[in-house]
Structures are given as C-alpha cells and as structure tokens.
Write an enzyme that holds these catalytic residues in place. Structure first.
Site, PDB file in Angstrom:
ATOM      1  N   ASP A  44       1.136  -1.315  -0.064  1.00 32.92           N
ATOM      2  CA  ASP A  44      -0.001   0.158  -0.304  1.00 32.92           C
ATOM      3  C   ASP A  44       0.620   1.350  -0.226  1.00 32.92           C
ATOM      4  OD1 ASP A  44      -1.891  -2.075   0.225  1.00 32.92           O
ATOM      5  OD2 ASP A  44      -2.829  -0.957   2.062  1.00 32.92           O
ATOM      6  N   HIS A 189       4.361  -2.306   2.656  1.00 39.54           N
ATOM      7  CA  HIS A 189       4.191  -0.907   2.269  1.00 39.54           C
ATOM      8  C   HIS A 189       5.445  -0.836   1.901  1.00 39.54           C
ATOM      9  CE1 HIS A 189       0.562  -0.746   5.681  1.00 39.54           C
ATOM     10  NE2 HIS A 189       0.526   0.253   4.558  1.00 39.54           N
TER      11      HIS A 189
HETATM   12 ZN    ZN Z   1      -2.844   3.603   3.224  1.00 39.44          ZN
END
Ligand code: ZN
Length: 224
Positions: A44, A189
């Site tokens: 993400d 991430h």
């Molecule tokens: Zn996010």
C-alpha cells in the site's frame, strides 16, 4: 435499557469503522480459497522511491504482487507505475489523497477520490480498475455507499505486518511468517527500507516453504 443499546451500537460502529476484518459496513475479501500454496503479497501507499527495490526483489524470486496505489503518488512516479504494470503485477485503487480526514468525507467527495485515481490507473494498465483498499482500513456508511456506486471489490488482509508501526525488522518478519498460510493476504507498504529488508527475508522463507505470491485478480479467479 435504550442507553445501553445506544452505547452498544455506538461502540460497534466505532469498532466496525476501524477494523476492516469485521466487514461491518462493507464486505471485504481478507483471504482466498486455493488448493495451491499461494498467498497474496500486497503493498500500500506507493509508488514511492522505494518501489523499484521491491520490484527488483519480486523479480528475483519470481513473485507477483498487488500494489494499492495512491493517486497523488501515481502522478509523482509515473515511470515506476509503468514498471509495476510491465512486470506483471497488479495496480489497484487506494484513493487519490490518502487523507487522514477521509472518515469525514461525504460520498461525492469519496467518489471523486476514486474516479481521479481510476483514471490514472487506466492510463497505465489500459483496463478499468475494479479493486479498492480503504486507507487505514477505515470504513463507514459514506465509504460503503461510494464503494457500492463504483462497484468495487474491497480487499482487506488477514496478515497485517504492522511494518509502518513496529521498528524492529525481526519482529515484523516473525509476525508475518508465524501467520503465513495458503490463501492469506499480507499487508505491507512500499514506503521504507525496513520493509524491503523484511521482504527479502520473507521471500527466502517463501521459496524454502514453496509458497508463491499471486496477484489479487488471480486470487479471485482461484476462488471461483
Ligand atoms: Zn494506506
């Protein structure tokens, strides 16, 4: 009695709004059915300057991943977005601004966030985007309404690395490998060197255990 019910409802609402796995406002996919040793690595908040190193590692270990991209980041790193697509990974929508005020946005403003990012995604992939992951895992009635309007498939996770919260690589790595199971969706991430270091170890582990990573689109087709 009513006060208790009301407090109970408010409590549930707050809880539902902050834990996507509860599927309280939206039904999200947080794992998938598969007979193979497949899992889905997801990243993400990119693309960022760290994404190329993630792509190098995925290529070296022949794994495919899904990148839930922020629209603003797609505008900042168009070449990296192109590379994600060219290397066979999936790009999907993670809103345009990733604002921490998103919980207060109205339905129309949310739809604008979604559409703005979908336009950017379509320019890269040549296809309409159907997948969305809510920032911070937050859902509420406005987000649910906007998601239904867009007809998105909402993608959650069942293995949360906490790679933006926990400092120690070792702790993050152990959290993931202790939970990895076929059909799992791992939340990472592509925003730090720490995650890249964890990813390198995770890919070695996956290779040893004969796990392969597939895209979310592929997970959905495995499920059927
Ligand atoms: Zn996010």
């Amino acid at each position: 009695m009513y006060v208790v019910l009301l407090l109970g409802f408010l409590g549930m609402t707050a809880w539902g709004a902050f834990d996507i796995r509860l599927n309280y406002f939206l039904s999200a996919i947080s794992s998938f059915k598969t007979n193979e040793n497949s899992i889905a690595l997801t990243f993400d908040d990119g693309p960022t300057a760290f994404t190329p190193q993630v792509l190098d590692l995925l290529a070296r270990y022949q794994m495919k991943a899904t990148f839930f991209c922020i629209g603003k980041q797609l505008e900042s790193y168009p070449e990296i977005a192109q590379r994600i697509q060219a290397e066979g990974h999936q790009l999907a929508n993670h809103t345009y601004s990733h604002s921490n005020q998103m919980g207060f946005f109205g339905t129309q403003k949310l739809i604008e966030e979604f559409e703005q990012t979908d336009i950017l995604l379509e320019k890269i992939t040549g296809k309409k985007n159907n997948f969305f992951r809510p920032p911070f895992g937050v859902t509420n009635p406005h987000i649910a309404q906007a998601v239904r309007k867009m007809k998105y498939q909402v993608i959650g996770w069942n293995i949360r690395s906490l790679d933006t919260v926990i400092e120690e690589e070792e702790v993050i790595y152990q959290r993931i490998v202790s939970k990895v199971n076929k059909g799992g969706i791992v939340l990472l991430h592509d925003t730090s060197l720490k995650t890249i270091a964890v990813l390198e170890r995770l890919l070695v582990f996956m290779k040893e255990k004969k796990y392969k990573s597939v895209t979310i689109a592929e997970c959905i087709s495995l499920k059927k």
